[in-house]
Design an enzyme around this catalytic site. Structure first.
Site, PDB file in Angstrom:
ATOM      1  N   LYS A   1       0.816  -1.223   0.000  1.00 40.81           N
ATOM      2  CA  LYS A   1       0.000   0.000   0.000  1.00 40.81           C
ATOM      3  C   LYS A   1       0.848   1.271   0.000  1.00 40.81           C
ATOM      4  O   LYS A   1       2.036   1.254   0.284  1.00 40.81           O
ATOM      5  CB  LYS A   1      -0.973  -0.020   1.180  1.00 40.81           C
ATOM      6  CG  LYS A   1      -2.157  -0.945   0.888  1.00 40.81           C
ATOM      7  CD  LYS A   1      -3.246  -0.853   1.900  1.00 40.81           C
ATOM      8  CE  LYS A   1      -4.395  -1.791   1.469  1.00 40.81           C
ATOM      9  NZ  LYS A   1      -5.379  -1.985   2.534  1.00 40.81           N
TER      10      LYS A   1
ATOM     11  N   ARG B   1      -3.405  -9.804   5.758  1.00 42.85           N
ATOM     12  CA  ARG B   1      -3.851  -9.921   4.358  1.00 42.85           C
ATOM     13  C   ARG B   1      -2.715  -9.443   3.460  1.00 42.85           C
ATOM     14  O   ARG B   1      -2.345  -8.276   3.492  1.00 42.85           O
ATOM     15  CB  ARG B   1      -5.104  -9.063   4.181  1.00 42.85           C
ATOM     16  CG  ARG B   1      -5.682  -9.067   2.774  1.00 42.85           C
ATOM     17  CD  ARG B   1      -6.919  -8.183   2.716  1.00 42.85           C
ATOM     18  NE  ARG B   1      -7.480  -8.147   1.377  1.00 42.85           N
ATOM     19  CZ  ARG B   1      -7.024  -7.374   0.396  1.00 42.85           C
ATOM     20  NH1 ARG B   1      -5.999  -6.570   0.604  1.00 42.85           N
ATOM     21  NH2 ARG B   1      -7.579  -7.401  -0.799  1.00 42.85           N
TER      22      ARG B   1
HETATM   23  C1  7PM Z   1      -6.826  -1.141  -5.499  1.00 39.97           C
HETATM   24  C2  7PM Z   1      -6.876  -0.350  -4.352  1.00 39.97           C
HETATM   25  C3  7PM Z   1      -6.774  -2.488  -5.413  1.00 39.97           C
HETATM   26  C4  7PM Z   1      -6.917  -0.918  -3.115  1.00 39.97           C
HETATM   27  C5  7PM Z   1      -6.796  -3.067  -4.182  1.00 39.97           C
HETATM   28  C6  7PM Z   1      -6.867  -2.280  -3.044  1.00 39.97           C
HETATM   29  C7  7PM Z   1      -8.144  -4.376   2.284  1.00 39.97           C
HETATM   30  C8  7PM Z   1      -9.180  -5.212   1.943  1.00 39.97           C
HETATM   31  C9  7PM Z   1      -8.421  -4.268   0.158  1.00 39.97           C
HETATM   32  C10 7PM Z   1      -7.763  -4.239   3.661  1.00 39.97           C
HETATM   33  C11 7PM Z   1      -9.515  -5.813   4.134  1.00 39.97           C
HETATM   34  C12 7PM Z   1      -5.549  -3.617  -1.557  1.00 39.97           C
HETATM   35  C13 7PM Z   1      -6.852  -2.868  -1.683  1.00 39.97           C
HETATM   36  N1  7PM Z   1      -7.658  -3.793   1.141  1.00 39.97           N
HETATM   37  N2  7PM Z   1      -9.878  -5.948   2.845  1.00 39.97           N
HETATM   38  N3  7PM Z   1      -9.358  -5.141   0.624  1.00 39.97           N
HETATM   39  N4  7PM Z   1      -8.498  -5.000   4.535  1.00 39.97           N
HETATM   40  N5  7PM Z   1     -10.177  -6.514   5.062  1.00 39.97           N
HETATM   41  O1  7PM Z   1      -4.514  -2.896  -1.559  1.00 39.97           O
HETATM   42  O2  7PM Z   1      -6.875  -3.496   4.060  1.00 39.97           O
HETATM   43  O3  7PM Z   1      -5.504  -4.831  -1.516  1.00 39.97           O
HETATM   44  S1  7PM Z   1      -8.301  -3.855  -1.495  1.00 39.97           S
END
Ligand code: 7PM
Length: 287
Positions: free
Chosen positions: A227, A261
Site C-alpha cells: 500500500k 492480508r
Molecule cells: C486497489 C486499491 C486495489 C486498493 C486493491 C486495493 C483491504 C481489503 C483491500 C484491507 C480488508 C488492496 C486494496 N484492502 N480488505 N481489501 N483489509 N479486510 O490494496 O486493508 O488490496 S483492497
C-alpha cells in the site's frame, strides 16, 4: 474464542493466519505476476495462484472482484458475480483452505456462501442495503473494515480529530448494526482499513496503536501489503514494497493482529512465524 468457524472449516486464531490476496479484477495494480497482464484472470490461473499461496503458507484466500482503488471505475454487479463465483467454486472444490470473499454486494455474499466461501470480507462493513441481512443469513464470519468516505473520494484530504477514537466509534456502530441483525460477536473480525481514507500519518498511528483496538475483544485483521503508506515512507514503486510491508506485519503481529492480508505469502508467513516465536518467549502469547 480462539477457534473461528468458517463454514465447514475452522481457523485457530491462537496462531496468526496468513490471508493471501487473489484479485480477479482486470485492472488490479498490485497483484504482481504476469497472470494479470491480460484482460482477465482465467479461473484456471486463479486456481494455480491459490494453490501456490496455500503451499506458501496461506490458510485463507481472499477473492476479490471489485477494484477499490481510489477513483477506480465501478464494477457492475453482474461483472463481479461472473468474476468471483467461478473462482470461489473451483477453490472450494480443489483446495483445503478457507475462502474469504472481498465484496460489499448482498448477491455476491449469498451466492459465494452457497458455493463454499468461509468468510465475508467487506471494505464497506455491510453498509450497502441488504448486505447485513445477506451476511446474517450466510452464518459466516464477517470482517468489518473501516473506511472514511467511499473508494471514489476517500483519499481527498481525510481529516480526523482522533483517528483511533473515530475508527473505534465506527466499529462500535457496525457491531451494533450486526447484533440487531442477529450476527453474534463470535462471527466478527475488525480491520482498521489501512489506506482507506487515511493519510500516511493516520496509517502510521493506526499501526502504532493497533493494540488499543483490542477493547472490542474481537480478532484484528490488517492489510498493508504494497500500500501507499509504504511508498509514503520509502518512496518505492508498488513492486518494490515487500520489505516495507514485512516490517508492518512484524509490528502488527507484535501488537496483536490475528490475520494478515498479503500478496507475498511465503515471505509474510516467515515474518509471522518469527514474530510469533519472539512473542511466545515473552510469555503473554494467549489473549
Ligand atoms: C486497489 C486499491 C486495489 C486498493 C486493491 C486495493 C483491504 C481489503 C483491500 C484491507 C480488508 C488492496 C486494496 N484492502 N480488505 N481489501 N483489509 N479486510 O490494496 O486493508 O488490496 S483492497
Amino acid at each position: 474464542m480462539a477457534i473461528l468457524q468458517c463454514g465447514s472449516r475452522a481457523l485457530d486464531l491462537q496462531y496468526v493466519q496468513v490471508m493471501g490476496i487473489l484479485n480477479v479484477t482486470p485492472d488490479s495494480f498490485s497483484d504482481g505476476g504476469d497472470l494479470f497482464k491480460h484482460n482477465e484472470l482465467s479461473v484456471e490461473d486463479a486456481l494455480l495462484r491459490a494453490t501456490q499461496m496455500v503451499k506458501d503458507g496461506a490458510s485463507i484466500i481472499d477473492v476479490g472482484g471489485e477494484s477499490t482503488r481510489p477513483g477506480a471505475k465501478k464494477v457492475t454487479l453482474q461483472e463481479e458475480l461472473d468474476r468471483v463465483l467461478p473462482v470461489v467454486e473451483v477453490i472450494s472444490k480443489e483446495l483445503d483452505v478457507v475462502i474469504s470473499v472481498d465484496t460489499s454486494q448482498p448477491e455476491v455474499i449469498n451466492n459465494a456462501a452457497q458455493l463454499g466461501a468461509g468468510i465475508i470480507n467487506d471494505v464497506r462493513a455491510l453498509s450497502i442495503p441488504g448486505a447485513l441481512a445477506a451476511a446474517a443469513e450466510s452464518k459466516l464470519p464477517i470482517c468489518l473494515m473501516h473506511m472514511k468516505g467511499s473508494p471514489q473520494d476517500m483519499q481527498d484530504a481525510p481529516v480526523y480529530t482522533n483517528v483511533i477514537d473515530e475508527v473505534s466509534a465506527f466499529f462500535h456502530e457496525r457491531i451494533k448494526a450486526c447484533a440487531e441483525e442477529g450476527i453474534t460477536l463470535d462471527r466478527l473480525l475488525l480491520d482498521p482499513g489501512f489506506g482507506f481514507g487515511k493519510t500516511l500519518e493516520h496509517n502510521l498511528t493506526l499501526l502504532n496503536r493497533l493494540d488499543e483496538l483490542h477493547g472490542f475483544s474481537l480478532p484484528l485483521l490488517i492489510g498493508t501489503s504494497r500500500k501507499s503508506m509504504i511508498a509514503g515512507v520509502l518512496d518505492r514503486d508498488v513492486d518494490q514494497r515487500l520489505s516495507g510491508g514485512l516490517a508492518t506485519i512484524a509490528i502488527g503481529v507484535m501488537k496483536g493482529a490475528k490475520i494478515v492480508r498479503v500478496h507475498d505469502v511465503l515471505e509474510s508467513a516467515d515474518v509471522v512465524r518469527m514474530t510469533e516465536a519472539v512473542l511466545r518467549e515473552r510469555g503473554d502469547w494467549c489473549e
